[in-house]
Design a protein around this motif. Structure first.
Motif, PDB file in Angstrom:
ATOM      1  N   LEU A   1       0.860  -1.183   0.000  1.00  0.00           N
ATOM      2  CA  LEU A   1       0.000   0.000   0.000  1.00  0.00           C
ATOM      3  C   LEU A   1       0.898   1.236   0.000  1.00  0.00           C
ATOM      4  CD1 LEU A   1      -2.565  -1.174   2.698  1.00  0.00           C
ATOM      5  CD2 LEU A   1      -2.956  -1.005   0.228  1.00  0.00           C
ATOM      6  N   ASP A   2       0.706   2.104  -0.993  1.00  0.00           N
ATOM      7  CA  ASP A   2       1.515   3.312  -1.133  1.00  0.00           C
ATOM      8  C   ASP A   2       0.701   4.538  -0.744  1.00  0.00           C
ATOM      9  OD1 ASP A   2       3.705   1.871  -2.193  1.00  0.00           O
ATOM     10  OD2 ASP A   2       2.885   2.014  -4.221  1.00  0.00           O
ATOM     11  N   VAL A   3       1.305   5.430   0.028  1.00  0.00           N
ATOM     12  CA  VAL A   3       0.637   6.669   0.424  1.00  0.00           C
ATOM     13  C   VAL A   3       0.384   7.511  -0.824  1.00  0.00           C
ATOM     14  CG1 VAL A   3       0.850   8.828   1.719  1.00  0.00           C
ATOM     15  CG2 VAL A   3       1.710   6.699   2.711  1.00  0.00           C
ATOM     16  N   SER A   4      -0.871   7.901  -0.998  1.00  0.00           N
ATOM     17  CA  SER A   4      -1.249   8.743  -2.128  1.00  0.00           C
ATOM     18  C   SER A   4      -1.619  10.153  -1.663  1.00  0.00           C
ATOM     19  CB  SER A   4      -2.421   8.113  -2.879  1.00  0.00           C
ATOM     20  OG  SER A   4      -2.720   8.837  -4.018  1.00  0.00           O
ATOM     21  N   ALA A   5      -2.205  10.248  -0.472  1.00  0.00           N
ATOM     22  CA  ALA A   5      -2.547  11.546   0.117  1.00  0.00           C
ATOM     23  C   ALA A   5      -2.668  11.352   1.621  1.00  0.00           C
ATOM     24  CB  ALA A   5      -3.853  12.073  -0.452  1.00  0.00           C
ATOM     25  N   SER A   6      -2.300  12.389   2.365  1.00  0.00           N
ATOM     26  CA  SER A   6      -2.380  12.292   3.819  1.00  0.00           C
ATOM     27  C   SER A   6      -2.576  13.675   4.416  1.00  0.00           C
ATOM     28  CB  SER A   6      -1.096  11.667   4.373  1.00  0.00           C
ATOM     29  OG  SER A   6      -1.222  11.450   5.759  1.00  0.00           O
ATOM     30  N   TYR A   7      -3.261  13.692   5.551  1.00  0.00           N
ATOM     31  CA  TYR A   7      -3.466  14.937   6.280  1.00  0.00           C
ATOM     32  C   TYR A   7      -3.384  14.620   7.772  1.00  0.00           C
ATOM     33  CZ  TYR A   7      -5.464  19.409   7.685  1.00  0.00           C
ATOM     34  OH  TYR A   7      -5.659  20.648   8.248  1.00  0.00           O
ATOM     35  N   GLY A   8      -2.451  15.277   8.474  1.00  0.00           N
ATOM     36  CA  GLY A   8      -2.378  15.159   9.922  1.00  0.00           C
ATOM     37  C   GLY A   8      -1.316  14.228  10.480  1.00  0.00           C
ATOM     38  N   LEU A   9      -0.565  13.536   9.624  1.00  0.00           N
ATOM     39  CA  LEU A   9       0.487  12.642  10.109  1.00  0.00           C
ATOM     40  C   LEU A   9       1.858  13.247   9.840  1.00  0.00           C
ATOM     41  CD1 LEU A   9      -0.838   9.153   8.947  1.00  0.00           C
ATOM     42  CD2 LEU A   9      -0.821  10.070  11.275  1.00  0.00           C
ATOM     43  N   SER A  10       2.822  12.909  10.683  1.00  0.00           N
ATOM     44  CA  SER A  10       4.180  13.416  10.502  1.00  0.00           C
ATOM     45  C   SER A  10       4.855  12.708   9.329  1.00  0.00           C
ATOM     46  CB  SER A  10       5.004  13.196  11.769  1.00  0.00           C
ATOM     47  OG  SER A  10       5.281  11.810  11.943  1.00  0.00           O
ATOM     48  N   GLU A  11       5.834  13.370   8.772  1.00  0.00           N
ATOM     49  CA  GLU A  11       6.621  12.791   7.675  1.00  0.00           C
ATOM     50  C   GLU A  11       7.355  11.534   8.175  1.00  0.00           C
ATOM     51  OE1 GLU A  11       7.082  12.365   4.056  1.00  0.00           O
ATOM     52  OE2 GLU A  11       5.891  14.088   4.608  1.00  0.00           O
ATOM     53  N   ALA A  12       7.797  11.549   9.427  1.00  0.00           N
ATOM     54  CA  ALA A  12       8.489  10.384   9.993  1.00  0.00           C
ATOM     55  C   ALA A  12       7.572   9.164  10.009  1.00  0.00           C
ATOM     56  CB  ALA A  12       8.982  10.695  11.405  1.00  0.00           C
ATOM     57  N   TYR A  13       6.314   9.363  10.393  1.00  0.00           N
ATOM     58  CA  TYR A  13       5.380   8.243  10.423  1.00  0.00           C
ATOM     59  C   TYR A  13       5.060   7.760   9.010  1.00  0.00           C
ATOM     60  CZ  TYR A  13       1.514   5.221  11.611  1.00  0.00           C
ATOM     61  OH  TYR A  13       0.702   4.106  11.750  1.00  0.00           O
ATOM     62  N   LEU A  14       4.870   8.672   8.096  1.00  0.00           N
ATOM     63  CA  LEU A  14       4.537   8.293   6.725  1.00  0.00           C
ATOM     64  C   LEU A  14       5.669   7.529   6.044  1.00  0.00           C
ATOM     65  CD1 LEU A  14       2.715  11.534   5.528  1.00  0.00           C
ATOM     66  CD2 LEU A  14       1.684   9.291   6.012  1.00  0.00           C
ATOM     67  N   SER A  15       6.902   7.780   6.460  1.00  0.00           N
ATOM     68  CA  SER A  15       8.047   7.111   5.837  1.00  0.00           C
ATOM     69  C   SER A  15       8.604   5.973   6.694  1.00  0.00           C
ATOM     70  CB  SER A  15       9.135   8.138   5.523  1.00  0.00           C
ATOM     71  OG  SER A  15       9.580   8.761   6.707  1.00  0.00           O
ATOM     72  N   LYS A  16       7.780   5.409   7.566  1.00  0.00           N
ATOM     73  CA  LYS A  16       8.231   4.369   8.502  1.00  0.00           C
ATOM     74  C   LYS A  16       8.636   3.077   7.827  1.00  0.00           C
ATOM     75  CE  LYS A  16       3.464   3.113   9.330  1.00  0.00           C
ATOM     76  NZ  LYS A  16       3.007   3.964   8.249  1.00  0.00           N
ATOM     77  N   GLY A  17       8.135   2.823   6.650  1.00  0.00           N
ATOM     78  CA  GLY A  17       8.444   1.590   5.923  1.00  0.00           C
ATOM     79  C   GLY A  17       7.255   1.161   5.097  1.00  0.00           C
TER      80      GLY A  17
END
Length: 189
Positions: A57-73
């Protein structure tokens, strides 16, 4: 004072207007995630698209999460709330004790207590998932489920429209290029 149902309808109308006026998929998906966070008062919302080749599953859009969390793996489609990719809505009430949470330590650091995962479909095909994150353990009302599911479906339509547009545009450009080559070949001495 504006009632909750009115705000829900206005949100859906806003998203529909953007879909109707733009083929900018990123803009539509960001609007969906932002509206959900603000309307139902949650920590964050993310839309993931399914990459069938890698089964991730690839992130396509996000609101409210940190960049660190989004790039966790990478999120493995078979390990990260896989029932959603079978068409089920999944609520993880407590992220610290549920084995379907692929990155529990990262969720704890991010302050995520509950996750709601909703399939995004179009024409019976699952394209991805919409996930909602809360800071406190939370259940959702029937109206919230309906709103979230409706926005996920609208997102699925937007994804399908954008993909069809990209395919048509590529086909058109290839046809123009082939036509130019044909004329060049015909005009050779």
């Amino acid at each position: 004072m504006e009632n909750k149902e009115s705000r829900y309808f206005e949100s859906i109308l806003d998203v529909c207007k953007v879909i109707n006026s733009s083929l900018d998929l990123k803009k539509v998906l960001i609007l969906i995630t932002e509206n959900i966070v603000k309307l139902i008062n949650v920590r964050a919302c993310t839309i993931f698209l399914l990459d069938k080749r890698r089964n991730e599953l690839d992130v396509s859009a996000s609101y409210g999460l940190s960049e660190a969390y989004l790039s966790k793996g990478p999120l493995d489609a078979d390990k990260s709330m896989a029932e959603t990719l079978e068409g089920q809505i999944v609520l993880i009430h407590d992220t610290s004790s549920d084995s379907r949470v692929q990155y529990p330590e990262e969720a704890k650091r991010e302050g995520i207590a509950s996750v709601l995962s909703v399939p995004m479909t179009v024409k019976g095909q699952i394209l991805g998932v919409l996930r909602i994150y809360t800071s406190e353990q939370r259940f959702f009302s029937e109206d919230e489920y309906k709103l979230i599911s409706g926005l996920a479906d609208i997102g699925g339509i937007a994804i399908d429209n954008a993909r069809m547009y990209d395919h048509l545009k590529s086909d058109h450009e290839r046809l123009i290029s082939d036509t130019h080559r044909w004329f060049e070949f015909g005009n050779m001495p």
